[in-house]
Design an enzyme around this catalytic site. Structure first.
Site, PDB file in Angstrom:
ATOM      1  N   GLY A   1      43.607  58.273 -49.724  1.00 57.70           N
ATOM      2  CA  GLY A   1      43.467  57.740 -48.373  1.00 57.70           C
ATOM      3  C   GLY A   1      44.548  58.197 -47.415  1.00 57.70           C
ATOM      4  O   GLY A   1      44.695  57.650 -46.328  1.00 57.70           O
TER       5      GLY A   1
ATOM      6  N   HIS B   1      41.351  51.673 -60.866  1.00 54.90           N
ATOM      7  CA  HIS B   1      41.672  52.373 -59.607  1.00 54.90           C
ATOM      8  C   HIS B   1      43.072  51.956 -59.161  1.00 54.90           C
ATOM      9  O   HIS B   1      43.474  50.803 -59.335  1.00 54.90           O
ATOM     10  CB  HIS B   1      40.631  52.004 -58.540  1.00 54.90           C
TER      11      HIS B   1
ATOM     12  N   GLU C   1      44.248  51.198 -56.404  1.00 52.25           N
ATOM     13  CA  GLU C   1      44.297  50.038 -55.494  1.00 52.25           C
ATOM     14  C   GLU C   1      44.233  48.742 -56.290  1.00 52.25           C
ATOM     15  O   GLU C   1      44.860  47.741 -55.925  1.00 52.25           O
ATOM     16  CB  GLU C   1      43.154  50.140 -54.473  1.00 52.25           C
TER      17      GLU C   1
ATOM     18  N   GLU D   1      43.915  60.549 -60.101  1.00 50.48           N
ATOM     19  CA  GLU D   1      44.049  60.242 -58.677  1.00 50.48           C
ATOM     20  C   GLU D   1      45.515  59.945 -58.358  1.00 50.48           C
ATOM     21  O   GLU D   1      45.969  58.797 -58.497  1.00 50.48           O
ATOM     22  CB  GLU D   1      43.207  59.017 -58.327  1.00 50.48           C
TER      23      GLU D   1
ATOM     24  N   SER E   1      41.893  62.252 -51.258  1.00 49.48           N
ATOM     25  CA  SER E   1      41.669  63.009 -50.018  1.00 49.48           C
ATOM     26  C   SER E   1      40.840  64.272 -50.218  1.00 49.48           C
ATOM     27  O   SER E   1      41.081  65.297 -49.575  1.00 49.48           O
ATOM     28  CB  SER E   1      43.011  63.312 -49.337  1.00 49.48           C
TER      29      SER E   1
ATOM     30  N   GLY F   1      36.736  59.042 -51.881  1.00 43.94           N
ATOM     31  CA  GLY F   1      36.765  57.783 -51.145  1.00 43.94           C
ATOM     32  C   GLY F   1      36.271  57.977 -49.719  1.00 43.94           C
ATOM     33  O   GLY F   1      35.073  57.997 -49.438  1.00 43.94           O
ATOM     34  N   GLY F   2      37.199  58.139 -48.787  1.00 44.01           N
ATOM     35  CA  GLY F   2      36.868  58.202 -47.361  1.00 44.01           C
ATOM     36  C   GLY F   2      35.742  59.171 -47.024  1.00 44.01           C
ATOM     37  O   GLY F   2      34.845  58.842 -46.237  1.00 44.01           O
TER      38      GLY F   2
ATOM     39  N   ASN G   1      33.247  56.664 -53.924  1.00 41.72           N
ATOM     40  CA  ASN G   1      33.764  55.292 -54.030  1.00 41.72           C
ATOM     41  C   ASN G   1      33.837  54.710 -52.616  1.00 41.72           C
ATOM     42  O   ASN G   1      34.711  55.069 -51.838  1.00 41.72           O
ATOM     43  CB  ASN G   1      35.158  55.335 -54.677  1.00 41.72           C
ATOM     44  N   TRP G   2      32.901  53.800 -52.329  1.00 43.74           N
ATOM     45  CA  TRP G   2      32.810  53.279 -50.958  1.00 43.74           C
ATOM     46  C   TRP G   2      33.813  52.157 -50.705  1.00 43.74           C
ATOM     47  O   TRP G   2      33.909  51.658 -49.572  1.00 43.74           O
ATOM     48  CB  TRP G   2      31.386  52.782 -50.686  1.00 43.74           C
ATOM     49  N   LYS G   3      34.499  51.744 -51.739  1.00 43.19           N
ATOM     50  CA  LYS G   3      35.504  50.664 -51.599  1.00 43.19           C
ATOM     51  C   LYS G   3      34.888  49.446 -50.906  1.00 43.19           C
ATOM     52  O   LYS G   3      33.702  49.193 -51.065  1.00 43.19           O
ATOM     53  CB  LYS G   3      36.749  51.185 -50.882  1.00 43.19           C
TER      54      LYS G   3
HETATM   55  C1  PEP Z   1      39.598  56.898 -54.029  1.00 44.51           C
HETATM   56  O1  PEP Z   1      39.760  55.816 -53.516  1.00 44.51           O
HETATM   57  O2  PEP Z   1      39.190  56.981 -55.192  1.00 44.51           O
HETATM   58  C2  PEP Z   1      39.903  58.082 -53.238  1.00 44.51           C
HETATM   59  C3  PEP Z   1      40.056  59.209 -53.863  1.00 44.51           C
HETATM   60  O3  PEP Z   1      40.051  57.904 -51.867  1.00 44.51           O
HETATM   61  P1  PEP Z   1      40.222  59.059 -50.752  1.00 44.51           P
HETATM   62  O4  PEP Z   1      39.223  60.148 -51.106  1.00 44.51           O
HETATM   63  O5  PEP Z   1      39.915  58.392 -49.467  1.00 44.51           O
HETATM   64  O6  PEP Z   1      41.612  59.549 -50.861  1.00 44.51           O
END
Ligand code: PEP
Length: 253
Positions: free
Chosen positions: A176, A98, A100, A170, A215, A236-237, A8-10
């Site tokens: 994040g 999600h 966010e 999640e 993470s 994500g990251g 997920n590149w956001k």
């Molecule tokens: C996400 O946004 O779905 C996610 C899991 O982010 P991160 O891996 O950066 O925690």
């Protein structure tokens, strides 16, 4: 069940950067990796068309996902995108709910449910995100919260939808933050989610793909993937760097 690794590149990367990212990822992985794992990237809307073109031209075995969708088929919804528009771009799956979006854009389970149904109706896979906040976990309510989100977000769906459905656990406190759930917490909640889906849909829920997200990185992914009810990761990251994401994808190495 083939594991699913979704990046997920956001709200990161212009379409030019996104093209480079997907090309680099493709070069870092080989056909054995793609035989073993389903790899999907979810870039911003502005990159979908460019990446679709590259994937098809170079016959990459990388799936294309969107990060959001509106539930209506068309109309006066300035700034929104419909499921049919995404399906026409050969988008195969859409992330809905999600944390966010739940927290920053006031999406509740009812909205998530409408979005999931719109995605399924357009022939794509809905990746439905659920997860508790730190406060909910520390007060011992994590399982109740997650089961409540699962039931409400998936309301009205049936066992026929299981092949086109992914549930991503999640925990909000792990997204994040660099603080991942341990394998036991991740695996334990995945089991709770599967039990909840089994109570709704019967034994077919054994085939439901459940991801962990929060993470995930090359150092912790193997332990999480070893859990029986975890069938992949939403990343994500660590998905923004193709080398790092390739290492996550190849979690068994
Ligand atoms: C996400 O946004 O779905 C996610 C899991 O982010 P991160 O891996 O950066 O925690």
């Amino acid at each position: 069940m083939k594991p699913l690794m979704m990046g997920n590149w956001k709200m990161n990367a212009t379409h030019l950067e996104a093209i480079q990212m997907v090309q680099k990822l493709h070069y870092r992985l080989d056909s054995d990796d793609f035989d073993r794992v389903e790899v999907v990237v979810a870039p911003p809307f502005t990159s979908l068309r460019s990446i679709q073109t590259i994937i098809e031209a170079d016959r990459m075995r990388i799936g294309l996902a969107a990060q959001n969708v509106h539930w209506s088929p068309a109309g006066a919804f300035t700034g929104e995108v419909s499921a049919a528009m995404l399906a026409k771009l050969n988008v195969s799956s859409v992330i809905v709910g999600h944390s966010e979006r739940r927290a920053q854009f006031a999406e509740d389970d009812e909205v998530v449910n409408k979005k999931a149904k719109a995605v399924l109706a357009s022939g794509m896979t809905a990746v439905v995100c659920v997860g508790e906040t730190l406060d909910e976990r520390e007060s011992g309510r994590a399982e109740d919260v997650v089961v409540g989100q699962v039931r409400a977000s998936l309301r009205g769906l049936s066992s026929d939808d299981i092949p086109h459905l992914v549930v991503a656990y999640e925990p909000v406190w792990a997204i994040g933050t660099g603080r991942s759930a341990g394998p036991d917490d991740a695996g334990g909640m995945a089991t709770v989610i599967r039990q909840s889906c089994t109570s709704m849909w019967g034994a077919g829920a054994a085939q439901l793909r459940i991801l962990y997200g929060g993470s995930v990185n090359p150092g912790n992914v193997a332990g999480i993937m070893a859990k029986r009810d975890v069938n992949g990761a939403l990343v994500g990251g660590a998905s923004l760097d193709p080398d790092t994401f390739a290492s996550v994808v190849r979690y068994w190495v």
